[in-house]
Design a protein around this motif. Structure first.
Motif, PDB file in Angstrom:
ATOM      1  N   TYR A 108       9.623   5.280   3.466  1.00 24.16           N
ATOM      2  CA  TYR A 108       9.105   6.471   2.801  1.00 24.16           C
ATOM      3  C   TYR A 108       9.697   6.547   1.399  1.00 24.16           C
ATOM      4  CZ  TYR A 108       7.297   7.967   7.270  1.00 24.16           C
ATOM      5  OH  TYR A 108       6.586   8.028   8.443  1.00 24.16           O
ATOM      6  N   VAL A 110       5.072   3.744   2.251  1.00 28.45           N
ATOM      7  CA  VAL A 110       4.841   2.465   1.584  1.00 28.45           C
ATOM      8  C   VAL A 110       4.894   1.362   2.630  1.00 28.45           C
ATOM      9  CG1 VAL A 110       5.666   0.879  -0.193  1.00 28.45           C
ATOM     10  CG2 VAL A 110       5.885   3.345  -0.529  1.00 28.45           C
ATOM     11  N   THR A 111       3.834   0.548   2.675  1.00 30.09           N
ATOM     12  CA  THR A 111       3.765  -0.583   3.596  1.00 30.09           C
ATOM     13  C   THR A 111       3.735  -1.862   2.776  1.00 30.09           C
ATOM     14  OG1 THR A 111       2.476   0.769   5.122  1.00 30.09           O
ATOM     15  CG2 THR A 111       2.496  -1.600   5.519  1.00 30.09           C
ATOM     16  N   THR A 124       7.840  -0.912   6.537  1.00 33.47           N
ATOM     17  CA  THR A 124       7.471   0.373   5.951  1.00 33.47           C
ATOM     18  C   THR A 124       8.715   1.168   5.588  1.00 33.47           C
ATOM     19  OG1 THR A 124       7.363   1.464   8.098  1.00 33.47           O
ATOM     20  CG2 THR A 124       5.306   0.514   7.249  1.00 33.47           C
ATOM     21  N   THR A 178       0.851  -1.192   0.000  1.00 35.94           N
ATOM     22  CA  THR A 178       0.000   0.000   0.000  1.00 35.94           C
ATOM     23  C   THR A 178       0.884   1.238   0.000  1.00 35.94           C
ATOM     24  OG1 THR A 178      -0.150   0.006   2.413  1.00 35.94           O
ATOM     25  CG2 THR A 178      -1.895  -1.127   1.220  1.00 35.94           C
ATOM     26  N   LYS A 179       0.433   2.263  -0.685  1.00 34.48           N
ATOM     27  CA  LYS A 179       1.205   3.494  -0.850  1.00 34.48           C
ATOM     28  C   LYS A 179       0.304   4.653  -0.431  1.00 34.48           C
ATOM     29  CE  LYS A 179       4.030   5.529  -4.499  1.00 34.48           C
ATOM     30  NZ  LYS A 179       4.391   5.424  -5.896  1.00 34.48           N
ATOM     31  N   THR A 180       0.615   5.273   0.716  1.00 35.49           N
ATOM     32  CA  THR A 180      -0.200   6.350   1.264  1.00 35.49           C
ATOM     33  C   THR A 180       0.523   7.680   1.093  1.00 35.49           C
ATOM     34  OG1 THR A 180      -0.934   4.771   2.935  1.00 35.49           O
ATOM     35  CG2 THR A 180      -1.448   7.095   3.316  1.00 35.49           C
ATOM     36  N   PRO A 181      -0.128   8.675   0.480  1.00 33.77           N
ATOM     37  CA  PRO A 181       0.519   9.990   0.332  1.00 33.77           C
ATOM     38  C   PRO A 181       0.773  10.642   1.696  1.00 33.77           C
ATOM     39  CG  PRO A 181      -1.464   9.832  -1.020  1.00 33.77           C
ATOM     40  CD  PRO A 181      -1.440   8.627  -0.156  1.00 33.77           C
ATOM     41  N   VAL A 182       1.909  11.321   1.803  1.00 32.56           N
ATOM     42  CA  VAL A 182       2.293  12.028   3.027  1.00 32.56           C
ATOM     43  C   VAL A 182       2.740  13.431   2.628  1.00 32.56           C
ATOM     44  CG1 VAL A 182       3.921  12.045   4.964  1.00 32.56           C
ATOM     45  CG2 VAL A 182       3.065   9.871   4.106  1.00 32.56           C
ATOM     46  N   PHE A 220       5.502   9.446  -0.007  1.00 30.67           N
ATOM     47  CA  PHE A 220       4.531   8.390   0.229  1.00 30.67           C
ATOM     48  C   PHE A 220       5.045   7.461   1.320  1.00 30.67           C
ATOM     49  CE2 PHE A 220       4.318   9.626  -4.205  1.00 30.67           C
ATOM     50  CZ  PHE A 220       2.956   9.868  -4.380  1.00 30.67           C
TER      51      PHE A 220
END
Length: 103
Positions: free
Chosen positions: A80, A71-72, A78, A38-42, A69
């Motif tokens: 970044y 990334v998990t 995880t 999963t890729k979450t914007p930060v 992002f």
């Protein structure tokens, strides 16, 4: 007589083609493999201090961060991913939560 023979030959060929076209010997199986990453914007301002320090260090500070992002991976590790730009060149860095650049 020629018309009857010709008509019979056309019907025979059409019958054979339609029979061949409708036979399915091996059904097609479609398998889709799902990626568990999963890729979450930060926001750049919300990056951990260690990551920010790495971005300000000598080999990296010539590059300007454009996006980040979290990334998990499937195994719950995880890091970044920070997209960077330098003039016309673009790239991305993988940095762990302790500020270490991952290859």
């Amino acid at each position: 007589m020629k018309k009857i023979i010709l008509s019979a030959a056309i019907l025979a060929v059409a019958g054979l083609t339609s029979v061949k076209a409708s036979e399915i010997k091996n059904p097609v199986v479609i398998a889709a493999q799902q990626d568990s990453t999963t890729k979450t914007p930060v926001e750049l301002k919300d990056l951990p201090e260690a990551v920010t320090k790495t971005l300000q260090s000598d080999p990296v500070k010539a590059w300007t961060p454009t996006a980040a992002f979290l990334v998990t991976n499937a195994d719950k590790t995880t890091y970044y991913q920070v997209d960077v730009k330098k003039e016309q060149e673009t790239g991305s860095l993988k940095i762990d939560k302790d500020g270490k650049i991952i290859q």
